[in-house]
Design an enzyme around this catalytic site. Structure first.
Site, short mmCIF file in Angstrom:
data_model
loop_
_atom_site.label_atom_id
_atom_site.label_comp_id
_atom_site.label_asym_id
_atom_site.label_seq_id
_atom_site.Cartn_x
_atom_site.Cartn_y
_atom_site.Cartn_z
CB CYS A 196 -0.90 0.00 1.24
SG CYS A 196 -2.02 1.41 1.30
CG HIS A 226 -7.32 2.82 0.91
ND1 HIS A 226 -6.49 3.07 1.97
CD2 HIS A 226 -6.56 2.17 -0.01
CE1 HIS A 226 -5.27 2.60 1.71
NE2 HIS A 226 -5.29 2.03 0.52
O1 GNR Z 1 0.21 -0.21 -5.88
C1 GNR Z 1 -0.40 -1.00 -5.16
N1 GNR Z 1 -0.17 -2.34 -5.30
C2 GNR Z 1 -0.94 -3.30 -4.69
C3 GNR Z 1 -0.45 -4.61 -4.68
C4 GNR Z 1 -1.19 -5.62 -4.10
C5 GNR Z 1 -2.42 -5.35 -3.56
C6 GNR Z 1 -2.92 -4.05 -3.56
C7 GNR Z 1 -2.18 -3.04 -4.12
S1 GNR Z 1 -2.82 -1.41 -4.15
C8 GNR Z 1 -1.32 -0.51 -4.12
C9 GNR Z 1 -1.62 0.97 -4.24
C10 GNR Z 1 -2.43 1.41 -3.05
O2 GNR Z 1 -1.99 1.55 -1.94
N2 GNR Z 1 -3.70 1.61 -3.24
O3 GNR Z 1 -4.51 1.95 -2.23
NI NI Z 2 -3.57 1.18 -0.42
#
Ligand code: GNR
Ligand code: NI
Length: 173
Positions: free
Chosen positions: A94, A140
């Site tokens: 994340c 989120h």
């Molecule tokens: O870029 C992101 N990669 C990711 C990899 C595995 C599961 C979820 C994600 S989302 C994340 C970007 C992010 O924090 N979105 O809220």
């Molecule tokens: Ni995220």
């Protein structure tokens, strides 16, 4: 378009339930475009409005790789209208928990209803990486981070690591 600062945990906006969008107007479309630019710049495969400090139910997703044509998806007020019984374990990261990763269990597939950029109601069937990503982004909107799906032991370990890795660095937003 603008690249917006991404909030990092612990930040109260990341823990707040986001407000539904009334109308997908130019202001929301501007937000979606700024979020896409911010996501591509990060880089990430998804971004939720609370991560850029906006407590509205808006997410953007693009799971394509650099050698593919981009396929941006913008959603307002996304809702899961169906989730598979079958679950799957996958590693997640994340942008609001930089450099932290853990395996999370989620439904393998979901059907999502949302408003697109034009305010039209649409549905999306998502599984694999797309399924994980839309579920992660929708979390989120309810103030949930992937670490909230882990045991408190694992969650606290990650939050401690994050605090430690940030303690030596200059403060961002
Ligand atoms: O870029 C992101 N990669 C990711 C990899 C595995 C599961 C979820 C994600 S989302 C994340 C970007 C992010 O924090 N979105 O809220
Ligand atoms: Ni995220």
């Amino acid at each position: 378009m603008a690249i917006l600062p991404i909030l990092v945990a612990p930040n109260p906006v990341l823990k707040t339930k986001a407000k539904p969008v009334d109308t997908v107007d130019d202001e929301i479309r501007q937000l979606m475009n700024d979020m896409l630019e911010t996501m591509y710049n990060a880089p990430g495969i998804g971004l939720a409005a609370p991560q850029v400090g906006v407590s509205k139910r808006v997410i953007v997703v693009d799971i394509t790789t650099e050698d593919e044509e981009p396929n941006p998806l913008c959603m307002a007020n996304p809702e899961i209208i169906w989730a598979s019984e079958e679950e799957e374990l996958r590693e997640e990261g994340c942008l609001s928990l930089p450099e932290q990763f853990a395996e999370v269990v989620r439904p393998k597939a979901v059907r999502v209803r949302y408003l697109d950029k034009e305010g039209e109601i649409r549905e999306l069937d998502a599984d694999e990486l797309m399924g994980i990503c839309v579920q992660h982004e929708m979390d989120h909107l309810d103030g949930t981070l992937f670490v909230d799906h882990l045991s408190s032991l694992k969650r606290n370990m990650i939050l401690r690591k994050l605090r430690k890795s940030r303690s030596g660095k200059p403060a961002t937003v």
